[in-house]
Design a protein around this motif. Structure first.
Motif, short mmCIF file in Angstrom:
data_model
loop_
_atom_site.label_atom_id
_atom_site.label_comp_id
_atom_site.label_asym_id
_atom_site.label_seq_id
_atom_site.Cartn_x
_atom_site.Cartn_y
_atom_site.Cartn_z
N GLN A 1 -28.38 -63.37 -14.11
CA GLN A 1 -27.08 -63.06 -14.67
C GLN A 1 -26.64 -61.65 -14.27
N MET A 2 -27.59 -60.71 -14.23
CA MET A 2 -27.26 -59.36 -13.81
C MET A 2 -26.81 -59.33 -12.36
N PHE A 3 -27.49 -60.11 -11.53
CA PHE A 3 -27.14 -60.22 -10.12
C PHE A 3 -25.70 -60.73 -9.97
N LEU A 4 -25.38 -61.80 -10.71
CA LEU A 4 -24.04 -62.36 -10.64
C LEU A 4 -23.02 -61.39 -11.21
N GLN A 5 -23.40 -60.64 -12.24
CA GLN A 5 -22.49 -59.67 -12.84
C GLN A 5 -22.08 -58.61 -11.84
N VAL A 6 -23.02 -58.14 -11.03
CA VAL A 6 -22.71 -57.14 -10.00
C VAL A 6 -21.69 -57.70 -9.02
N GLU B 1 -21.38 -72.96 -13.63
CA GLU B 1 -20.12 -72.35 -13.20
C GLU B 1 -19.49 -71.52 -14.31
N SER B 2 -19.75 -71.92 -15.55
CA SER B 2 -19.17 -71.20 -16.70
C SER B 2 -19.62 -69.75 -16.76
N GLN B 3 -20.76 -69.43 -16.09
CA GLN B 3 -21.23 -68.04 -16.07
C GLN B 3 -20.22 -67.13 -15.40
N VAL B 4 -19.52 -67.66 -14.38
CA VAL B 4 -18.50 -66.86 -13.70
C VAL B 4 -17.37 -66.54 -14.67
N ASP B 5 -16.92 -67.55 -15.42
CA ASP B 5 -15.86 -67.35 -16.42
C ASP B 5 -16.34 -66.37 -17.50
N GLN B 6 -17.61 -66.50 -17.88
CA GLN B 6 -18.18 -65.64 -18.91
C GLN B 6 -18.14 -64.18 -18.47
N LEU B 7 -18.53 -63.92 -17.22
CA LEU B 7 -18.57 -62.55 -16.72
C LEU B 7 -17.17 -62.00 -16.50
#
Length: 261
Positions: free
Chosen positions: A126-131, A161-167
């Motif tokens: 999640q941290m990787f995607l957040q960056v 895919e919802s992780q993208v919306d979350q971030l």
């Protein structure tokens, strides 16, 4: 270290009295130091690989719309500063960014390597995607091609895919807090919707489910815990931001539910 000496000594004493105690203590100290070196080496390997994979994928992401603009290069350079990279780390990050821009860059292979290196730890992924989301959202616009690649990156990491919306929701909340944006720019309803996205729960979730999810996210994303697992110290600030946004989202939802009776 002391525990290793005592345990080694006691085992040695059981077999050879005092001389055995000395030998056992020496063996215990040797094994402890060897294990310590291996653990430190593993953490350094993870930290180095984390930074390189982050910037390699960032290079590919910035090239997603066909060309890497000067603004995107400035964003990458700003990340060098934000992560407080030293000269050696900065050189590796630049090389990784260039590697990611190359036409023959294998995004899927890079993500697979990152997964193996980090042991698929959810908070790391999640941290990787957040960056990555932070990098492309720095100019306030996420192009369709960039969004599509973000989704591909999330799926490659085994994240929904919802992780993208979350971030993206998390970044909107952080931006509002930094700029003083309030109800005039984002309605109360939008803030509440984003808060649910940040926590990854449905508005229909019970109070107990909400609290359980909040505590789980705070535990998984605690900066000290992530550092102990190999997250580079340079990325601690981003980890702290994430926990602040999780806490803020929880407070927004609690207040909204309290007002609703």
């Amino acid at each position: 270290m002391l525990l290793a000496l005592i345990l080694g000594g006691l085992i040695g004493y059981a077999f050879g009295k005092f001389p055995g105690f000395l030998v056992g203590a020496a063996i215990g100290a040797f094994l402890f130091n060897r294990l310590k070196r291996r653990l430190v080496g593993k953490l350094q390997h993870i930290q180095s690989g984390f930074v390189e994979s982050v910037f390699a994928v960032m290079g590919a992401l910035c090239k997603a719309d066909g060309v890497v603009s000067q603004d995107e290069i400035k964003v990458a350079e700003a990340m060098f500063v934000r992560f407080r990279l030293n000269d050696t780390q900065k050189a590796k990050a630049k090389a990784a960014f260039s590697r990611g821009k190359a036409p023959d860059f294998d995004l899927d292979a890079e993500l697979a390597r990152f997964l193996q290196m980090t042991g698929r730890q959810p908070a790391f992924l999640q941290m990787f995607l957040q960056v990555q989301v932070s990098a492309v959202a720095a100019d306030g616009v996420i192009h369709p091609a960039e969004h599509a690649m973000l989704v591909r990156i999330a799926r490659g990491l085994g994240l929904p895919e919802s992780q993208v919306d979350q971030l993206e929701a998390m970044l909107r909340g952080a931006h509002s807090g930094q700029t003083g944006a309030g109800p005039g720019q984002r309605s109360s309803g939008q803030q509440i919707d984003d808060a649910y996205k940040v926590l990854g729960v449905s508005p229909s979730a019970s109070d107990d489910e909400l609290k359980k999810t909040y505590r789980k996210l705070m535990s998984e994303n605690h900066p000290d815990k992530l550092a102990g697992k190999g997250l580079p110290e340079s990325m601690r600030e981003m980890a702290e931001e994430r926990t602040r946004e999780i806490s803020h989202a929880y407070d927004v939802i609690k207040d909204a539910r309290k007002k609703a009776g």
